[in-house]
Design an enzyme around this catalytic site. Structure first.
Site, mmCIF file in Angstrom:
data_model
loop_
_atom_site.group_PDB
_atom_site.id
_atom_site.type_symbol
_atom_site.label_atom_id
_atom_site.label_comp_id
_atom_site.label_asym_id
_atom_site.label_seq_id
_atom_site.Cartn_x
_atom_site.Cartn_y
_atom_site.Cartn_z
ATOM 1 N N HIS A 62 0.902 -1.077 0.021
ATOM 2 C CA HIS A 62 0.053 0.025 0.012
ATOM 3 C C HIS A 62 0.739 1.271 0.024
ATOM 4 O O HIS A 62 0.536 2.343 -0.243
ATOM 5 C CB HIS A 62 -1.109 -0.055 1.160
ATOM 6 C CG HIS A 62 -0.344 0.202 2.380
ATOM 7 N ND1 HIS A 62 -0.006 -0.814 3.669
ATOM 8 C CD2 HIS A 62 -0.118 1.340 3.110
ATOM 9 C CE1 HIS A 62 0.423 -0.203 4.542
ATOM 10 N NE2 HIS A 62 0.316 1.207 4.459
ATOM 11 N N ASP B 157 -0.136 -7.768 0.994
ATOM 12 C CA ASP B 157 0.314 -6.374 1.361
ATOM 13 C C ASP B 157 1.795 -6.084 1.432
ATOM 14 O O ASP B 157 2.411 -5.364 2.365
ATOM 15 C CB ASP B 157 -0.287 -5.627 2.520
ATOM 16 C CG ASP B 157 -0.055 -4.048 2.495
ATOM 17 O OD1 ASP B 157 0.050 -3.551 1.513
ATOM 18 O OD2 ASP B 157 -0.348 -3.406 3.798
ATOM 19 N N SER C 222 4.504 2.211 8.141
ATOM 20 C CA SER C 222 4.234 1.211 7.452
ATOM 21 C C SER C 222 5.562 0.742 6.459
ATOM 22 O O SER C 222 6.185 1.619 5.609
ATOM 23 C CB SER C 222 2.951 1.391 6.276
ATOM 24 O OG SER C 222 1.671 1.645 6.937
#
Length: 468
Positions: free
Chosen positions: A113, A143, A221
């Site tokens: 992402h 992901d 992230s």
């Protein structure tokens, strides 16, 4: 072991110190002389060494993404006028960890992402060094993504490679350190513990997260979660926005497997059995008299399991002699099995044990008929996206209910296998992901029920789905 000993001594020193009489010291007395045996200082120094070792491996990732935007989607326009969505640029900020050097290239592991649909990617190694990067491959189902950068001009490029640990050896309660770039604050370090293992939170298809209370925020992230030895044990991925101390990292063993697949094939090649399965709940166990294994709720027509003779109602208890305890066990075992491999399943059919040999296929790129996409364990429902053929045949958009756990919230609400959920609280649903996002939003808003518009057979019905 050394760190555990230090912690034990520190704990003992603390309790002994509580019993001692307070002592008055002059303000000029060095602080380290007040430290009981230097334990705190030793621990602090060891922690600093670990962070200094890993920090050069952590990078900041800037991505420019193009997304579609329709400013009128929240309004009911007259006459159903079609409005073409606008395209606008969005900047994404994330982290990454350098995992490999090969032939003048540095390879960086991050989240999908962070770089998804990126028009350009820039990697910052330090305040003086930025480099353009390109995507090697992505895997939305976990992901994860791998990007590469030309190592020329990067100081000590090969020494920046992170040491990858073994996430199968991680235990609840172990110290965990997160390093990343939350809100653009580069190489921020937070410390906590591993709170839980094998968590599933419903954001990807393949989930077995490490949960930690080491603070993780937007921008973290793709950054590493490390242990006290400076080994990467996870890739920080998600948080529960409404909670505190609820961060989730992809186990590094899963990330390594995905990375190796991407570097070898340019994509992730997964094994495929072609069944819809569900865990055996206490209610199901009481009904069928079996407590272990997973229950086959549907067999994909023409898939590997169908060709091998598996049937709805079979209970898979082992694969090549390895005990199967849950849907996750079978899902991950089949995923890592090379397509074309013949495996032996042990199933219980009508109370009798039976061995069936199955030639594992390759998971198709797009979800086809009968493949499970997701659901909700606490609701007791399994769902998948409709195939193009099913959409054409039914004449509707929606998600198919492929399994309902007896006695669950979905069951008590009246949902049935075969139902097609078309709307949730008057919002159209075209994928499992959309369904999950809407339900999560309703729960965060404190709602106890959701109104579903369901196609059942040839008729539409409304079902009030209990959320708690």
């Amino acid at each position: 072991m050394r760190v555990l000993t230090l912690i034990s001594i520190l704990t003992l020193s603390f309790f002994l110190g509580c019993k001692a009489e307070p002592q008055i010291s002059t303000v000029s007395e060095p602080r380290h002389e007040m430290n009981s045996g230097g334990v705190l200082e030793a621990f602090q120094n060891e922690l600093s060494k670990v962070i200094d070792k890993v920090s050069p491996s952590v990078v900041t990732i800037f991505a420019r993404q193009e997304v579609e935007f329709n400013p009128f989607e929240q309004f009911d326009l007259p006459f159903n006028l079609p409005i073409e969505p606008f395209k606008r640029e969005r900047r994404s900020l994330g982290s990454g960890v350098i995992v490999k050097y090969d032939k003048g290239k540095l390879y960086i592991l991050t989240n999908n992402h962070v770089v998804e649909n990126a028009k350009s990617i820039t990697v910052r190694f330090d305040k003086h060094t930025e480099k353009p990067a390109k995507v090697v491959g992505t895997d939305p189902k976990t992901d994860l993504a791998v990007i590469e950068v030309d190592a020329k001009g990067i100081e000590d490029a090969q020494s920046r490679i992170a040491t990858l640990g073994d996430s199968d050896r991680v235990k609840v309660g172990q110290l965990a350190i997160a390093i990343g770039n939350p809100y653009g604050l580069e190489r921020t370090v937070t410390v906590g513990v591993v709170s839980a293992l094998r968590r599933s939170i419903g954001i990807t298809q393949y989930e077995s997260y490490i949960q930690t209370d080491a603070a993780i925020n937007p921008g973290n992230s793709g950054g590493p979660l490390i242990n006290i030895y400076g080994e990467v044990i996870g890739i920080n991925t998600a948080i529960v926005a409404s909670g505190q101390g609820l961060g989730f990292a992809i186990p590094i063993n899963l990330a390594k497997w995905v990375m190796d697949q991407i570097l070898e094939h340019g994509k992730v090649v997964r094994g495929w059995l072609g069944v819809v399965i569900q865990d055996i709940t206490p209610d199901i166990a009481e009904a069928i008299g079996v407590k272990e294994g997973v229950l086959v709720a549907q067999v994909v027509k023409g898939g590997p399991a169908d060709k091998a003779g598996l049937q709805v109602g079979d209970i898979i208890v082992s694969l090549d002699g390895k005990k199967i305890d849950s849907v996750r066990d079978l899902q991950f075992t089949v995923m890592k099995t090379k397509p074309g491999t013949v495996v032996e399943l042990t199933v219980i059919r009508n109370g009798k044990e039976k061995n069936i040999k199955v030639k594992i296929g390759e998971l198709p790129e797009k979800v086809g008929s009968g493949q499970i996409e997701g659901g909700s364990e606490d609701l007791g429902i399994s769902l998948r996206d409709l195939s193009p053929q099913e959409k054409a045949s039914l004449g509707v958009e929606g998600v198919l209910v492929v399994g309902v756990v007896p006695g669950s919230l979905a069951d008590l609400s009246g949902l049935r296998p075969g139902d097609v959920i078309m709307r949730v609280n008057y919002k159209e649903v075209k994928s499992v992901r959309e369904f999950q996002n809407i339900i999560e939003a309703l729960r965060e808003a404190g709602k106890a029920k959701a109104l579903l518009l369901v196609r059942r057979g040839e008729n539409n019905v409304y079902v009030a789905l209990r959320l708690r």
